[in-house]
Design a protein around this motif. Sequence first.
Motif, short mmCIF file in Angstrom:
data_model
loop_
_atom_site.label_atom_id
_atom_site.label_comp_id
_atom_site.label_asym_id
_atom_site.label_seq_id
_atom_site.Cartn_x
_atom_site.Cartn_y
_atom_site.Cartn_z
N ASN A 1 0.83 -1.21 0.00
CA ASN A 1 0.00 0.00 0.00
C ASN A 1 0.86 1.26 0.00
OD1 ASN A 1 -2.28 -1.59 0.06
ND2 ASN A 1 -2.49 -1.50 2.30
N GLN A 2 1.99 1.21 0.73
CA GLN A 2 2.87 2.38 0.77
C GLN A 2 3.48 2.65 -0.61
OE1 GLN A 2 6.05 2.00 3.55
NE2 GLN A 2 6.61 4.16 3.47
N ARG A 3 3.88 1.59 -1.32
CA ARG A 3 4.45 1.76 -2.66
C ARG A 3 3.42 2.33 -3.64
NH1 ARG A 3 7.13 -3.52 -4.83
NH2 ARG A 3 7.81 -2.02 -6.44
N ILE A 4 2.17 1.87 -3.52
CA ILE A 4 1.12 2.39 -4.40
C ILE A 4 0.88 3.87 -4.14
CG2 ILE A 4 -1.35 2.24 -4.93
CD1 ILE A 4 -1.16 -0.77 -4.46
N GLU A 5 0.83 4.27 -2.83
CA GLU A 5 0.61 5.67 -2.50
C GLU A 5 1.73 6.56 -3.04
OE1 GLU A 5 0.25 5.74 1.68
OE2 GLU A 5 -1.75 4.80 1.72
N GLN A 6 2.97 6.07 -2.98
CA GLN A 6 4.11 6.85 -3.48
C GLN A 6 4.12 6.94 -5.01
OE1 GLN A 6 7.55 5.00 -1.79
NE2 GLN A 6 7.22 5.88 0.27
N LEU B 1 1.30 6.89 -7.07
CA LEU B 1 0.15 7.61 -7.64
C LEU B 1 0.55 9.04 -8.03
CD1 LEU B 1 -2.72 6.41 -5.26
CD2 LEU B 1 -2.49 5.90 -7.70
N GLY B 2 0.18 9.42 -9.26
CA GLY B 2 0.44 10.78 -9.74
C GLY B 2 1.79 10.95 -10.40
N ARG B 3 2.61 9.91 -10.40
CA ARG B 3 3.92 9.99 -11.04
C ARG B 3 3.87 9.30 -12.41
NH1 ARG B 3 8.24 11.49 -7.90
NH2 ARG B 3 7.81 11.78 -5.67
N PRO B 4 4.75 9.71 -13.34
CA PRO B 4 4.76 9.07 -14.66
C PRO B 4 5.53 7.75 -14.62
CG PRO B 4 6.36 10.84 -14.58
CD PRO B 4 5.64 10.90 -13.27
N ILE C 1 0.43 7.70 -13.29
CA ILE C 1 -0.18 6.51 -12.64
C ILE C 1 -1.42 6.94 -11.89
CG2 ILE C 1 0.19 4.67 -10.95
CD1 ILE C 1 3.16 4.84 -11.55
N THR C 2 -2.54 6.31 -12.22
CA THR C 2 -3.82 6.62 -11.59
C THR C 2 -4.32 5.40 -10.80
OG1 THR C 2 -5.05 5.88 -13.51
CG2 THR C 2 -4.40 8.21 -13.46
N HIS C 3 -5.37 5.61 -10.01
CA HIS C 3 -5.98 4.49 -9.28
C HIS C 3 -6.50 3.43 -10.24
CE1 HIS C 3 -5.75 6.17 -5.24
NE2 HIS C 3 -6.09 7.37 -5.77
N ARG C 4 -7.08 3.90 -11.35
CA ARG C 4 -7.60 2.96 -12.34
C ARG C 4 -6.48 2.11 -12.93
NH1 ARG C 4 -11.18 4.63 -17.72
NH2 ARG C 4 -11.51 2.49 -18.48
N TYR D 1 8.71 6.87 -12.29
CA TYR D 1 9.72 7.93 -12.42
C TYR D 1 9.77 8.66 -11.08
CZ TYR D 1 12.22 12.02 -14.17
OH TYR D 1 13.15 13.02 -14.36
N THR D 2 10.92 8.53 -10.39
CA THR D 2 11.02 9.01 -9.02
C THR D 2 11.72 10.35 -8.90
OG1 THR D 2 13.04 7.74 -8.73
CG2 THR D 2 10.98 6.68 -8.07
N LYS D 3 12.32 10.88 -9.99
CA LYS D 3 13.02 12.16 -9.89
C LYS D 3 12.03 13.30 -9.78
CE LYS D 3 17.15 10.75 -12.48
NZ LYS D 3 18.03 11.05 -13.64
#
Length: 549
Positions: free
Chosen positions: A460-465, A467-470, A490-493, A512-514
């Motif tokens: 769950n923590q990885r998904i939250e981090q 969300l919203g990133r490319p 990345i969206t919930h869908r 993409y974490t940068k």
Amino acid sequence: MLKGTDILDKVVVTYDTGKKIVRIIDLIVDRERNQLLGFLVAEKGLFRDAKVIPLQEVQAIGSDAIVVNSKKSVVKAHRVPVIKEILHQNIVLKKKKILTTEGLYLGGLVDLFFDEHSGLVEGYEVSGGVFADAYSGRSFVPASETLKIGDDVAFVPPEIAQLMEEQVGGIRGAVQATGDKLQDSAQITNRRLQTAAQTVNEQLQSSVEKVNRELQSASQNASEQLQAATNATSSKLQDFNRDATASLTNNLVDPAEQKVYVIGKRLERDVLTPDGNVLLLKGQEVTLIDAEAADRLGILDELYRATDGSLTANISRNLQAATESIGNRIGSVTQSSAASLRHSVDSLAANVAIQQARGRRVLRTVRTDDGLIIAASGQIVTESLLNRARIYGKEAELLNAVGLNLATAVRSTASDRWLENKVQLDDRVSIAQENLNTFWQALKAKTEKLQGRSRQAIKNQRIEQALGRPVTRVILDPEDNVILNVGELITHRAVSQAETSGVLNILLSSVYTKEPQISDKELRASEHGTAALVHHGNGRSQLESESIL
């Protein structure tokens, strides 16, 4: 328990006035229910009705008198219909013959026994019959609900005859039966010995010559036989020594204590099986399975000594306890207290050994200090009779009445208790092992559950981090359908589709974490909003939206 003839002619005293009013003439018994209903105090005459005392009006039945509530406790028989019917039938129980329905004669009825509180008839005393006592000629017939009383004969089911037989089973029964057989065969043996004496004398004469010839031929083989006998004797001595050591160890230390002691201990030397094979090696730690194996092989005592088990620990503890007890009591114990102590010990021992009397026949009547009958002569000891003896503290008298010695009964009870404790110990060890396995399974399930929760939390923590990133690459499902293209957010869908397709780990690994580098100019809007504060060339400020003013 009271005897019927002991009640006859007793005086009746009222509780409210303390006056003597009547005497008991007879007992009124409901033969169909084996129930004492009351007492007859005046027989029916020409112009008068019989008078009775119902059992519920009786407060106490003592050794000298019967106490009733008041004079009104004596009523006319017609006022109690069930008593009236029994008196009308005029059935006399005394001297009736008792037979089983199979025709076995049990004796002639001479008396009955009943419970002093409930009035329930517990049995009948009969004279003669197949179970009659050799000295008194009497026996005890247990009361039966199916007792059928006729004009001359009373019938009982065959089971009553079985209850009258003394049941002593197991080893004691075998010993008793063997003793009877030995006594019966003694006379036969004497006759056979007299007959065989002449034959033996004749055979002896011929045997002497034969023995002389055999001695001459046997002298040549004497050396070989002597050697074989020496070897056999040595082996027997070793076996005897081993048996004697085992017996001494078991007498000093209870085998159950030996088994508990050796578990977890390390061996001081090798332990061999009776056939010479190695069971356990020196230095090995003894487990429960090893102790059980040694017990089955009969070498538990050897295993106990091999783990440095002490043979004098129990003696030392008992001696120390006895020394302390004697030291504490030596100043206060007198001759009377010593006698009281012996009586208490005897009572305690009798209470422990009382179970040995179950199923035996009572040889003489046992009474309480007040004269109540605990066990009638000829009666078979049952559980209710044992409880009655315990209530009145007559365990020792009951043991003596069935022909048991107190010391013998205590030793037999101790042996039975030791076997029972051994079985209980085995059961407890099995239960402990089962509980340990259950605890391990529960602990394992709990650990797996906690690990599952931890993995879910990390996911769950990885998904939250994410969300919203490319994403840095194209994410495809197993059928090569595009879930996300490179650079799409990345969206919930998208997460739900990836998890359903089994590619969620691929998605979360392609985030993409940068952090993006965005200038202030790019953050500024390309045109003013309708409510923006602007500066005009004349140097003063005003709001462009008049609606706000």
